[in-house]
Design an enzyme around this catalytic site. Structure first.
Site, PDB file in Angstrom:
ATOM      1  N   HIS A  99       1.074  -1.035   0.468  1.00  0.00           N
ATOM      2  CA  HIS A  99       0.299  -0.023  -0.004  1.00  0.00           C
ATOM      3  C   HIS A  99       0.392   1.072  -0.235  1.00  0.00           C
ATOM      4  CE1 HIS A  99      -4.302   1.026   1.104  1.00  0.00           C
ATOM      5  NE2 HIS A  99      -3.822   1.825   0.072  1.00  0.00           N
ATOM      6  N   ASP A 122      -9.827  -0.009   3.757  1.00  0.00           N
ATOM      7  CA  ASP A 122      -8.884  -1.392   4.578  1.00  0.00           C
ATOM      8  C   ASP A 122      -9.344  -1.008   6.517  1.00  0.00           C
ATOM      9  OD1 ASP A 122      -6.088  -1.799   5.302  1.00  0.00           O
ATOM     10  OD2 ASP A 122      -5.519   0.302   4.311  1.00  0.00           O
ATOM     11  N   HIS A 124      -6.612  -0.892   8.230  1.00  0.00           N
ATOM     12  CA  HIS A 124      -5.707   0.038   8.888  1.00  0.00           C
ATOM     13  C   HIS A 124      -6.142   1.172   8.280  1.00  0.00           C
ATOM     14  CE1 HIS A 124      -3.667  -4.125   8.272  1.00  0.00           C
ATOM     15  NE2 HIS A 124      -3.880  -4.279   9.414  1.00  0.00           N
ATOM     16  N   ASP A 126      -3.369   3.569   7.538  1.00  0.00           N
ATOM     17  CA  ASP A 126      -2.280   3.884   6.981  1.00  0.00           C
ATOM     18  C   ASP A 126      -1.530   5.474   7.301  1.00  0.00           C
ATOM     19  OD1 ASP A 126      -1.909   1.159   6.742  1.00  0.00           O
ATOM     20  OD2 ASP A 126      -3.012   1.510   4.595  1.00  0.00           O
ATOM     21  N   HIS A 139       4.083   1.008   3.962  1.00  0.00           N
ATOM     22  CA  HIS A 139       3.040   0.978   3.919  1.00  0.00           C
ATOM     23  C   HIS A 139       2.244   0.757   4.802  1.00  0.00           C
ATOM     24  CE1 HIS A 139       2.392  -3.744   5.534  1.00  0.00           C
ATOM     25  NE2 HIS A 139       2.743  -2.742   6.562  1.00  0.00           N
ATOM     26  N   ASP A 225      -6.798  -1.761   0.228  1.00  0.00           N
ATOM     27  CA  ASP A 225      -6.359  -2.455   0.535  1.00  0.00           C
ATOM     28  C   ASP A 225      -7.411  -3.782   0.488  1.00  0.00           C
ATOM     29  OD1 ASP A 225      -4.880  -4.578   1.696  1.00  0.00           O
ATOM     30  OD2 ASP A 225      -3.825  -2.286   3.004  1.00  0.00           O
ATOM     31  N   ASP A 227      -7.306  -6.522   2.256  1.00  0.00           N
ATOM     32  CA  ASP A 227      -6.981  -6.558   4.096  1.00  0.00           C
ATOM     33  C   ASP A 227      -8.224  -5.880   4.374  1.00  0.00           C
ATOM     34  OD1 ASP A 227      -6.364  -4.132   5.141  1.00  0.00           O
ATOM     35  OD2 ASP A 227      -3.988  -4.782   4.976  1.00  0.00           O
ATOM     36  N   GLU A 270      -1.935  -5.456  -1.798  1.00  0.00           N
ATOM     37  CA  GLU A 270      -1.322  -5.846  -1.195  1.00  0.00           C
ATOM     38  C   GLU A 270      -2.028  -7.529  -0.941  1.00  0.00           C
ATOM     39  OE1 GLU A 270       0.049  -5.896   1.242  1.00  0.00           O
ATOM     40  OE2 GLU A 270       0.901  -3.141   1.806  1.00  0.00           O
TER      41      GLU A 270
END
Length: 298
Positions: A99, A122, A124, A126, A139, A225, A227, A270
């Site tokens: 990412h 996402d 997260h 980030d 990332h 992303d 994830d 990712e």
């Protein structure tokens, strides 16, 4: 979207994090049929191939950031590439890679918009910097860098002005935010739909509010992303977090974003084939790509 040529670019960068293998993500997504799927939907698609990622001479951290020089060099090239694509009035479709490549995507794309909106799909945020990161993995920093926060070599990719504004960001699916990221979210005007809000409101309402929240923006970039999805549906990612968005909810989100006709660029990142199950995550990425670009059952 149909009136625009899609320019597909792979960025095989896996230096923004610890778990190697995500550099094969663009190949896995292509193998899952991304190009063919978009062609069947009636799009004019040009695959520009992969950018060349420099091989770092050392693996040691640079100023507490792992592989800083290689990540910066790759993102500078990507920024120039996305700049040219948007200038040609084409639609940038970026295949990652980890990412951290969003730094380059947003740096190049944002030059063409006064108020670029960003949907950050996402687990997260980030939103870390070298000072707040526990790992030094870049990332985990692309959204912060795009806001002008963090190491100057990362923020400078966008020039003197940050690529995006906090009030033009919507994070969807967050369920793993560090304490420093939570503080930044609280003091900024970022709109965050955690999994609590996704569960409570439903994905339909989340996307409806997202589109309304970004109604003032003259362009919207989707940074997806894998994830963000639950590991059951997307096991091939470097930092899986249980309790994520379902496969079906993700399709609904992409379908509604297509119907809104506001998306001007996107990236899928990712995908790590080494950690995957029979290319399941790449196939999920391509299926969601199809929904974002208008694929329907009838």
């Amino acid at each position: 979207m149909l009136d625009k040529k899609i320019s597909m670019v792979g960025v095989p960068l896996d230096l923004g994090q610890n778990r190697r293998g995500v550099d094969m993500g663009p190949s896995a997504i292509r193998y899952a049929g991304a190009f063919e799927r978009l062609k069947l939907l009636g799009y004019d698609v040009c695959d520009h191939g992969d950018l060349t990622v420099p091989v770092p001479y050392v693996s040691a951290s640079e100023e507490d950031l792992k592989y800083l020089s290689a990540v910066v060099d790759t993102n500078r090239v990507l920024a120039a590439k996305t700049d040219r694509i948007v200038a040609a009035q084409e639609f940038p479709l970026i295949l990652g890679g980890d990412h951290s490549i969003a730094i380059g995507s947003l740096a190049g794309i944002s030059k063409h918009y006064e108020e670029l909106g960003v949907i950050w799909y996402d687990a997260h945020g980030d939103l870390n910097t070298a000072e707040t990161s526990l790992t030094g993995n870049i990332h985990g920093m692309p959204l912060a860098a795009s806001l002008g926060l963090g190491h100057e070599s990362l923020t400078a990719i966008s020039g003197d002005t940050p690529a995006i504004k906090p009030e033009n960001i919507v994070i969807i699916g967050a369920r793993a935010l560090d304490d420093a990221e939570k503080m930044l979210v609280r003091k900024s005007n970022m709109n965050v739909f955690t999994m609590h809000e996704v569960d409570r409101l439903g994905m339909s309402e989340v996307i409806r509010q997202t589109i309304g929240y970004l109604s003032h923006c003259d362009g919207i970039h989707v940074s997806l992303d894998l994830d963000g999805l639950d590991p059951i549906d997307a096991p091939g990612v470097g930092t899986p977090v249980v309790g994520g968005i379902s496969y079906r909810e993700s399709h609904l989100a992409m379908e509604m974003l297509h119907e809104a006709n506001r998306i001007t660029s996107c990236e899928f990142v990712e995908v790590n084939p080494i950690l995957d199950e029979k290319n399941k995550t790449a196939e999920a990425a391509v299926a969601l790509m199809g929904s974002l670009f208008g694929e329907k059952l009838k």
